[in-house]
Design a protein around this motif. Structure first.
Motif, PDB file in Angstrom:
ATOM      1  N   ARG A  65       0.035   7.332  -6.258  1.00 30.04           N
ATOM      2  CA  ARG A  65      -1.085   8.270  -6.203  1.00 30.04           C
ATOM      3  C   ARG A  65      -0.595   9.709  -6.023  1.00 30.04           C
ATOM      4  O   ARG A  65      -1.049  10.624  -6.714  1.00 30.04           O
ATOM      5  N   LYS A  66       0.348   9.915  -5.095  1.00 21.79           N
ATOM      6  CA  LYS A  66       0.858  11.262  -4.832  1.00 21.79           C
ATOM      7  C   LYS A  66       1.567  11.839  -6.047  1.00 21.79           C
ATOM      8  O   LYS A  66       1.426  13.035  -6.348  1.00 21.79           O
ATOM      9  N   ARG A  67       2.302  10.993  -6.737  1.00 15.72           N
ATOM     10  CA  ARG A  67       3.028  11.510  -7.908  1.00 15.72           C
ATOM     11  C   ARG A  67       2.060  11.868  -9.025  1.00 15.72           C
ATOM     12  O   ARG A  67       2.273  12.849  -9.750  1.00 15.72           O
ATOM     13  N   VAL A 104       1.665   2.042  -3.543  1.00 16.82           N
ATOM     14  CA  VAL A 104       0.462   2.546  -4.208  1.00 16.82           C
ATOM     15  C   VAL A 104       0.250   4.014  -3.858  1.00 16.82           C
ATOM     16  O   VAL A 104      -0.113   4.830  -4.716  1.00 16.82           O
ATOM     17  N   GLU A 105       0.513   4.368  -2.587  1.00 19.96           N
ATOM     18  CA  GLU A 105       0.360   5.756  -2.161  1.00 19.96           C
ATOM     19  C   GLU A 105       1.378   6.659  -2.855  1.00 19.96           C
ATOM     20  O   GLU A 105       1.072   7.798  -3.215  1.00 19.96           O
ATOM     21  N   LEU A 106       2.607   6.158  -3.058  1.00 17.34           N
ATOM     22  CA  LEU A 106       3.614   6.937  -3.783  1.00 17.34           C
ATOM     23  C   LEU A 106       3.169   7.203  -5.219  1.00 17.34           C
ATOM     24  O   LEU A 106       3.360   8.305  -5.751  1.00 17.34           O
ATOM     25  N   ASP A 128       0.816  -1.212   0.000  1.00 14.68           N
ATOM     26  CA  ASP A 128       0.000   0.000   0.000  1.00 14.68           C
ATOM     27  C   ASP A 128       0.850   1.264   0.000  1.00 14.68           C
ATOM     28  O   ASP A 128       0.444   2.290  -0.555  1.00 14.68           O
ATOM     29  N   THR A 129       2.031   1.191   0.616  1.00 11.75           N
ATOM     30  CA  THR A 129       2.910   2.365   0.651  1.00 11.75           C
ATOM     31  C   THR A 129       3.362   2.753  -0.748  1.00 11.75           C
ATOM     32  O   THR A 129       3.459   3.941  -1.076  1.00 11.75           O
TER      33      THR A 129
END
Length: 346
Positions: A335-337, A331-333, A328-329
Motif C-alpha cells: 500500500r505504501k509503495r 500488505v502495508e508495504l 498484514d505487514t
C-alpha cells in the motif's frame, strides 16, 4: 567421432569390472552386482560367462586381473569442444583450483580411477561461445565473476559450506556501511534472473542471506578456534575471546534466534501465462503453490528480510494478477509503495 562402440554399455561395464579387480580380487557376488547394475539385462549373462570362463582373458579364476592400470576412456572431440565451451563461462572459474589464466585452455580432469591429468584444450574449437547465448529478462548488474577478490571470497564461502564451519564476514549493507557478522553457512544459491550468488546461513542478527558481491572479506573459524583466511590458509589469532567456535555449537545457539526468514502469501489469477511467469520470477525463493479453483492459485514464498523490498517490487510487477493476502505487514508495504508511486506521477 561422435559414437563408437568403446563408449557403449559392454565396454563401460567391463571397464568397471577391471577397475574394481585392480584394487582387489573380485568376489563372485561382486562381479554379478557390477554387471547387473550397469549392463543391459540381455547382455549381463554373456559378459559374466565370458569373464568367468576366461573366454575374455581379463579376469582370472581367483578374481584377479593381469591388467595393472585402471582402464580409462579418452574424451571424444565433441566432449572436448563442450568442455571448452563450458570453461569459457566466467562462473566456472569460481569452482576451479587452477590459475584463471589457464582457463579455458587447460583443465584438470580425473578418470574413473581418480587419476588426475591436465587436459590441453588450446587447439580445440569451442562448441559454442558465450555471446551465442542471449538471455532475456535478466538484470545486467550481475556478480563480478572475474574479480580476484570475489573469486577468493567465493571459494572461502564454498569451503565453509561443505564443512559448515562458522565464518566471519565483512560486507557492505544497502546503506553503504560495512558490517561484520558471524554466519554458519548452509548453502549457496544462484539466481538466474539476477545473475547473482547468495550465501544462505544461520547465526547472524542481520538475517540469513548475504549477496556474495557485497562481501569485502571473510574468514573461516576452525574447530580449534583459530581464524584462517582463504578456506584454511594463513592462520591468525581468534577475535572471539579465545572461544572455540564449532559449526554444531553455532547451529544450536543460532537456530533459536531465527535467521530472519519471512513468508508472504498471495493469490494469483493465471491469465496471460501469469502462473508460469510467477514461478520463474520467484525461482530462487523457497515456495509452495496450490490450486484453489479454476485458474486461481495460492502461492506462499519464503524469503529473507534483506530481500523484502525486491520482493515487493516483483509482486507489484504482476499488477492485478496477484493479490497479497498475508501477512498484514507485507500488505502495508504494498500500500505504501503504491501511494508513493502515485505521488510521483502527480
Amino acid at each position: 567421432m561422435m559414437f563408437h562402440e568403446i563408449y557403449g554399455s559392454y565396454y563401460q561395464t567391463v571397464a568397471r569390472v577391471l577397475r574394481t579387480a585392480v584394487d582387489h580380487p573380485l568376489a563372485p557376488n561382486e562381479l554379478k552386482e557390477i554387471i547387473t547394475g550397469h549392463a543391459f539385462g540381455e547382455s549381463a549373462w554373456n559378459i559374466k560367462s565370458a569373464l568367468r570362463e576366461e573366454r575374455w582373458q581379463l579376469i582370472r579364476k581367483d578374481g584377479t586381473t593381469p591388467i595393472r592400470k585402471k582402464p580409462s576412456l579418452p574424451l571424444t572431440l565433441l566432449e572436448k569442444r563442450w568442455l571448452k565451451a563450458i570453461l569459457m563461462d566466467p562462473r566456472i572459474q569460481l569452482f576451479m583450483d587452477m590459475d584463471c589464466d589457464a582457463v579455458p585452455n587447460f583443465i584438470k580432469v580425473a578418470d574413473a580411477g581418480t587419476e588426475i591429468e591436465v587436459l590441453d584444450l588450446s587447439e580445440v574449437e569451442p562448441l559454442f561461445l558465450p555471446e551465442d547465448i542471449r538471455v532475456f529478462d535478466r538484470y545486467e548488474d550481475g556478480d563480478p565473476y572475474e574479480n580476484p577478490v570475489y573469486q577468493r571470497n567465493f571459494r572461502t564461502v564454498l569451503s565453509a559450506c561443505r564443512t559448515h564451519s562458522p565464518i566471519v564476514v565483512d560486507s557492505i549493507n544497502r546503506k553503504g556501511r560495512i558490517r561484520t557478522e558471524t554466519v554458519v553457512p548452509e548453502y549457496l544459491e544462484y539466481s538466474e534472473k539476477d545473475d547473482k550468488f547468495r550465501l544462505v546461513g544461520t547465526g547472524s542478527r542481520y538475517g540469513g542471506m548475504i549477496n556474495l558481491a557485497r562481501i569485502i572479506s571473510c574468514k573461516v573459524c576452525e574447530e580449534d578456534g583459530i581464524w584462517k583466511e582463504d578456506g584454511g590458509k594463513n592462520p591468525k589469532n581468534p577475535k572471539e575471546d579465545g572461544k572455540k567456535l564449532s559449526g554444531e555449537r553455532w547451529k544450536e545457539t543460532t537456530e533459536r534466534k531465527g535467521s530472519g526468514s519471512r513468508t508472504v502469501e498471495f493469490e494469483l489469477v493465471d491469465q496471460r501465462n501469469a502462473l508460469e511467469r510467477a514461478l520463474l520470477h520467484f525461482a530462487h525463493f523457497e515456495k509452495q503453490a496450490e490450486k484453489i479453483e479454476g485458474n486461481r492459485y495460492r502461492i506462499r514464498v519464503w524469503y529473507d528480510k534483506d530481500d523484502e523490498t525486491e520482493l515487493v517490487i516483483r509482486v507489484l510487477s504482476f499488477g492485478p494478477m496477484i493479490r497479497v493476502t498475508a501477512p498484514d505487514t507485507f500488505v502495508e508495504l504494498i500500500r505504501k509503495r503504491l501511494i508513493r508511486q502515485k505521488h510521483c506521477f502527480l
